[in-house]
Design a protein around this motif. Structure first.
Motif, PDB file in Angstrom:
ATOM      1  N   THR A 211       0.815  -1.216  -0.088  1.00  0.00           N
ATOM      2  CA  THR A 211      -0.116   0.230  -0.005  1.00  0.00           C
ATOM      3  C   THR A 211       0.895   1.112   0.052  1.00  0.00           C
ATOM      4  OG1 THR A 211      -1.711  -1.066   1.168  1.00  0.00           O
ATOM      5  CG2 THR A 211      -1.747   1.233   1.093  1.00  0.00           C
ATOM      6  N   TYR A 212       1.680   1.196   0.680  1.00  0.00           N
ATOM      7  CA  TYR A 212       2.937   2.226   0.669  1.00  0.00           C
ATOM      8  C   TYR A 212       3.379   2.617  -0.699  1.00  0.00           C
ATOM      9  CZ  TYR A 212       3.273   3.222   5.621  1.00  0.00           C
ATOM     10  OH  TYR A 212       2.789   3.524   7.047  1.00  0.00           O
ATOM     11  N   THR A 213       3.761   1.385  -1.552  1.00  0.00           N
ATOM     12  CA  THR A 213       4.558   1.572  -2.690  1.00  0.00           C
ATOM     13  C   THR A 213       3.272   2.138  -3.527  1.00  0.00           C
ATOM     14  OG1 THR A 213       5.599  -0.312  -2.283  1.00  0.00           O
ATOM     15  CG2 THR A 213       5.135   0.175  -4.560  1.00  0.00           C
ATOM     16  N   LYS A 214       2.089   1.606  -3.512  1.00  0.00           N
ATOM     17  CA  LYS A 214       1.009   2.055  -4.303  1.00  0.00           C
ATOM     18  C   LYS A 214       0.730   3.705  -4.198  1.00  0.00           C
ATOM     19  CE  LYS A 214      -3.675   1.535  -5.362  1.00  0.00           C
ATOM     20  NZ  LYS A 214      -4.942   0.589  -4.911  1.00  0.00           N
ATOM     21  N   GLU A 215       0.581   4.043  -2.999  1.00  0.00           N
ATOM     22  CA  GLU A 215       0.215   5.320  -2.694  1.00  0.00           C
ATOM     23  C   GLU A 215       1.467   6.582  -2.851  1.00  0.00           C
ATOM     24  OE1 GLU A 215      -2.661   6.571  -1.813  1.00  0.00           O
ATOM     25  OE2 GLU A 215      -3.303   4.479  -1.926  1.00  0.00           O
ATOM     26  N   LEU A 216       2.704   5.981  -2.829  1.00  0.00           N
ATOM     27  CA  LEU A 216       3.690   6.788  -3.168  1.00  0.00           C
ATOM     28  C   LEU A 216       3.784   7.186  -4.447  1.00  0.00           C
ATOM     29  CD1 LEU A 216       6.616   5.100  -0.695  1.00  0.00           C
ATOM     30  CD2 LEU A 216       5.819   7.661  -0.578  1.00  0.00           C
ATOM     31  N   LYS A 217       3.596   6.253  -5.384  1.00  0.00           N
ATOM     32  CA  LYS A 217       3.679   6.277  -6.725  1.00  0.00           C
ATOM     33  C   LYS A 217       2.511   7.253  -7.348  1.00  0.00           C
ATOM     34  CE  LYS A 217       6.236   2.016  -7.946  1.00  0.00           C
ATOM     35  NZ  LYS A 217       6.205   0.641  -8.459  1.00  0.00           N
ATOM     36  N   LYS A 218       1.562   7.202  -6.433  1.00  0.00           N
ATOM     37  CA  LYS A 218       0.356   7.985  -6.796  1.00  0.00           C
ATOM     38  C   LYS A 218       0.592   9.512  -6.472  1.00  0.00           C
ATOM     39  CE  LYS A 218      -3.609   5.016  -6.111  1.00  0.00           C
ATOM     40  NZ  LYS A 218      -5.190   5.201  -5.117  1.00  0.00           N
ATOM     41  N   LEU A 219       1.303   9.650  -5.371  1.00  0.00           N
ATOM     42  CA  LEU A 219       1.904  11.052  -5.019  1.00  0.00           C
ATOM     43  C   LEU A 219       2.960  11.532  -5.908  1.00  0.00           C
ATOM     44  CD1 LEU A 219       2.447  11.011  -1.125  1.00  0.00           C
ATOM     45  CD2 LEU A 219       1.118  12.508  -2.628  1.00  0.00           C
ATOM     46  N   ILE A 220       3.742  10.827  -6.651  1.00  0.00           N
ATOM     47  CA  ILE A 220       4.812  11.170  -7.299  1.00  0.00           C
ATOM     48  C   ILE A 220       4.234  11.557  -8.686  1.00  0.00           C
ATOM     49  CG2 ILE A 220       6.740  10.223  -8.629  1.00  0.00           C
ATOM     50  CD1 ILE A 220       7.389   8.491  -6.181  1.00  0.00           C
ATOM     51  N   GLU A 221       3.239  10.795  -9.156  1.00  0.00           N
ATOM     52  CA  GLU A 221       2.712  11.014 -10.496  1.00  0.00           C
ATOM     53  C   GLU A 221       1.789  12.385 -10.143  1.00  0.00           C
ATOM     54  OE1 GLU A 221      -0.435   9.288 -13.662  1.00  0.00           O
ATOM     55  OE2 GLU A 221       0.273   8.141 -12.109  1.00  0.00           O
ATOM     56  N   ARG A 222       0.947  12.334  -9.053  1.00  0.00           N
ATOM     57  CA  ARG A 222       0.180  13.685  -9.110  1.00  0.00           C
ATOM     58  C   ARG A 222       0.827  15.097  -8.976  1.00  0.00           C
ATOM     59  NH1 ARG A 222      -2.836  11.724  -4.932  1.00  0.00           N
ATOM     60  NH2 ARG A 222      -1.891  12.902  -3.289  1.00  0.00           N
ATOM     61  N   ASP A 226      10.174  14.659  -9.582  1.00  0.00           N
ATOM     62  CA  ASP A 226      11.343  13.778 -10.284  1.00  0.00           C
ATOM     63  C   ASP A 226      12.191  13.232  -8.966  1.00  0.00           C
ATOM     64  OD1 ASP A 226      13.523  12.938 -11.403  1.00  0.00           O
ATOM     65  OD2 ASP A 226      13.973  14.748 -12.738  1.00  0.00           O
ATOM     66  N   MET A 227      12.236  12.066  -8.805  1.00  0.00           N
ATOM     67  CA  MET A 227      12.871  11.365  -7.742  1.00  0.00           C
ATOM     68  C   MET A 227      14.442  11.292  -8.016  1.00  0.00           C
ATOM     69  SD  MET A 227      10.580  10.724  -5.419  1.00  0.00           S
ATOM     70  CE  MET A 227      11.542   9.582  -4.281  1.00  0.00           C
ATOM     71  N   GLY A 240       7.861  17.567   0.427  1.00  0.00           N
ATOM     72  CA  GLY A 240       6.781  18.612   1.216  1.00  0.00           C
ATOM     73  C   GLY A 240       5.528  17.837   1.427  1.00  0.00           C
ATOM     74  N   GLU A 241       5.586  16.221   1.553  1.00  0.00           N
ATOM     75  CA  GLU A 241       4.360  15.530   1.884  1.00  0.00           C
ATOM     76  C   GLU A 241       5.005  14.632   3.238  1.00  0.00           C
ATOM     77  OE1 GLU A 241       1.231  15.268   0.894  1.00  0.00           O
ATOM     78  OE2 GLU A 241       1.198  16.305  -0.776  1.00  0.00           O
TER      79      GLU A 241
END
Length: 302
Positions: A211-222, A226-227, A240-241
């Motif tokens: 779930t962390y992986t899924k939500e982190l990727k959502k945050l990065i896309e939204r 640029d990681m 900032g999150e």
């Protein structure tokens, strides 16, 4: 919200003028002589002081103050001691008879500018504006915020986290990811209070690595992040999150265990032999700061 330190100092000056003087589990108005609050009032001209009436409820570990405007959030009080006891046990804190002052209120008078919740380590107190946290258009269960701020109190009692020298951690804002990450992790993984009422505990929702992986990727896309620009812990503040910060704490505890994580924190607390962040990561996670961040990103596939 953050352990606001300097920001809260003017707010705390206001708190000292609130007239918090009620006896246990009852309501009264500024009658308790000799308290720090009434002593502060004596220094002001009475006509310039806008008093606010409070209810005071005492528990084993808390002095819980509530205004009329805060009474609609009284459900926090009923769970407050349970939350504190869970966090005391988790962090293995010796309160030594100390009590934390909690101030719960709504948008009332000069309290209204304090919009959400914050913990002040210097005075060991928490302020919570329920109306600021949970306005009618986005109702939230503010027990989550209470658990978050209480984690700041526990880390302060345990390690003096609010006194960590951020300059000693080498990177501007370096302490933010750690302090806020611990608070978010604690509220979600240990206390398990969610932001919305009537939602099952987050563990029941699968708040693990997947779930962390899924939500982190959502945050990065939204947020179009640029990681590639995140190469050491000092870069985390730019994300900032709080969710990113929490994910780092989760990664640290899941990969090396709670005891190792607590030893890592202990090593950076103020002392003659305190480590800086790079030294602590090297000692307890066996990596340079840059390799540590590489491993965090690899863990979640970022």
């Amino acid at each position: 919200m953050k352990n606001l330190g300097g920001f809260l100092l003017p707010c705390m000056a206001l708190v000292l003028l609130l007239g918090v003087t009620s006896p246990e589990v009852s309501f009264a108005k500024n009658k308790q002589s000799g308290s720090k609050y009434t002593q502060a009032l004596k220094k002001e001209e009475p006509e310039k002081v806008r008093l606010i009436d409070w209810y005071l409820y005492k528990t084993d570990n808390l002095n819980f103050y509530m205004t009329e405007g805060g009474k609609k959030y009284a459900y926090v009080y009923y769970d407050a001691e349970k939350i504190v006891e869970q966090e005391i046990k988790y962090f293995n804190v010796d309160m030594d008879g100390d009590k934390i002052d909690i101030f719960l209120f709504g948008n009332e008078g000069f309290l209204a500018p304090i919009r959400e919740a914050a913990y002040n380590g210097d005075q060991d107190l928490m302020v919570m504006n329920g109306d600021g946290i949970s306005p009618p258009h986005r109702l939230q269960d503010i027990r989550y915020h209470f658990a978050h701020e209480m984690a700041h109190a526990m880390t302060n009692h345990k390690w003096g986290m609010d006194k960590l020298n951020y300059a000693n951690m080498k990177y501007a804002g370096a302490g933010t990811w750690l302090i806020e990450g611990i608070a978010e992790y604690t509220a979600k993984q240990q206390i398990q209070y969610t932001k919305m009422k009537d939602v099952p505990p987050l563990k029941d929702l699968g708040y693990g690595k997947a779930t962390y992986t899924k939500e982190l990727k959502k945050l990065i896309e939204r947020n179009h992040i640029d990681m590639g620009y995140v190469n050491q812990t000092g870069d985390l503040i730019n994300l900032g999150e709080y969710f990113f910060y929490e994910s780092v704490v989760y990664f640290m505890i899941e990969t090396k265990g709670k005891d190792n994580f607590f030893s890592f924190l202990e090593s950076m607390t103020p002392s003659k032999r305190a480590l800086d962040i790079d030294e602590a990561i090297k000692k307890y996670y066996g990596k340079s700061n840059k390799d540590f961040i590489k491993d965090w990103k690899k863990y979640y596939g970022l």
